[in-house]
Design a protein around this motif. Sequence first.
Motif, PDB file in Angstrom:
ATOM      1  N   ALA A 291      32.596  46.578  55.380  1.00 55.63           N
ATOM      2  CA  ALA A 291      31.500  46.681  54.409  1.00 55.63           C
ATOM      3  C   ALA A 291      31.198  48.144  54.090  1.00 55.63           C
ATOM      4  O   ALA A 291      30.948  48.494  52.930  1.00 55.63           O
ATOM      5  CB  ALA A 291      30.255  45.981  54.937  1.00 55.63           C
TER       6      ALA A 291
ATOM      7  N   THR B 134      29.593  46.027  49.515  1.00 54.83           N
ATOM      8  CA  THR B 134      29.278  44.604  49.503  1.00 54.83           C
ATOM      9  C   THR B 134      28.794  44.218  48.112  1.00 54.83           C
ATOM     10  O   THR B 134      28.303  45.078  47.379  1.00 54.83           O
ATOM     11  CB  THR B 134      28.175  44.263  50.537  1.00 54.83           C
ATOM     12  N   PRO B 135      28.935  42.971  47.713  1.00 52.73           N
ATOM     13  CA  PRO B 135      29.535  41.885  48.484  1.00 52.73           C
ATOM     14  C   PRO B 135      31.039  42.119  48.650  1.00 52.73           C
ATOM     15  O   PRO B 135      31.689  42.769  47.828  1.00 52.73           O
ATOM     16  CB  PRO B 135      29.257  40.639  47.664  1.00 52.73           C
ATOM     17  N   LEU B 136      31.573  41.573  49.718  1.00 50.65           N
ATOM     18  CA  LEU B 136      32.976  41.756  50.070  1.00 50.65           C
ATOM     19  C   LEU B 136      33.549  40.409  50.497  1.00 50.65           C
ATOM     20  O   LEU B 136      32.938  39.696  51.291  1.00 50.65           O
ATOM     21  CB  LEU B 136      33.089  42.753  51.235  1.00 50.65           C
ATOM     22  N   TYR B 137      34.685  40.076  49.961  1.00 49.80           N
ATOM     23  CA  TYR B 137      35.399  38.884  50.387  1.00 49.80           C
ATOM     24  C   TYR B 137      36.534  39.344  51.293  1.00 49.80           C
ATOM     25  O   TYR B 137      37.375  40.141  50.882  1.00 49.80           O
ATOM     26  CB  TYR B 137      35.971  38.115  49.187  1.00 49.80           C
TER      27      TYR B 137
END
Length: 71
Positions: A14, A19-22
């Motif tokens: 992160a 973020t957001p992070l997949y």
Amino acid sequence: GVLRLDGVALADLAREFGTPLYAYSQAAMRDALAAYQRALAGRPHLVCYAMKANSSLAVLQTFARAGCGFD
């Protein structure tokens, strides 16, 4: 108390990528595919990944390297 994915701290990911992070586990994807391959062993088959489920290039490359077809 550290959440990890394939040995990597998710907080570190992160920080590096924001973020957001997949984040996906290649090991988990390969393990899931291996279960299908074992179940179909001895029969002519081609396991195909449904691209509309996730069209991420890294995900597709992981399955392509593992010998999958695509739908």
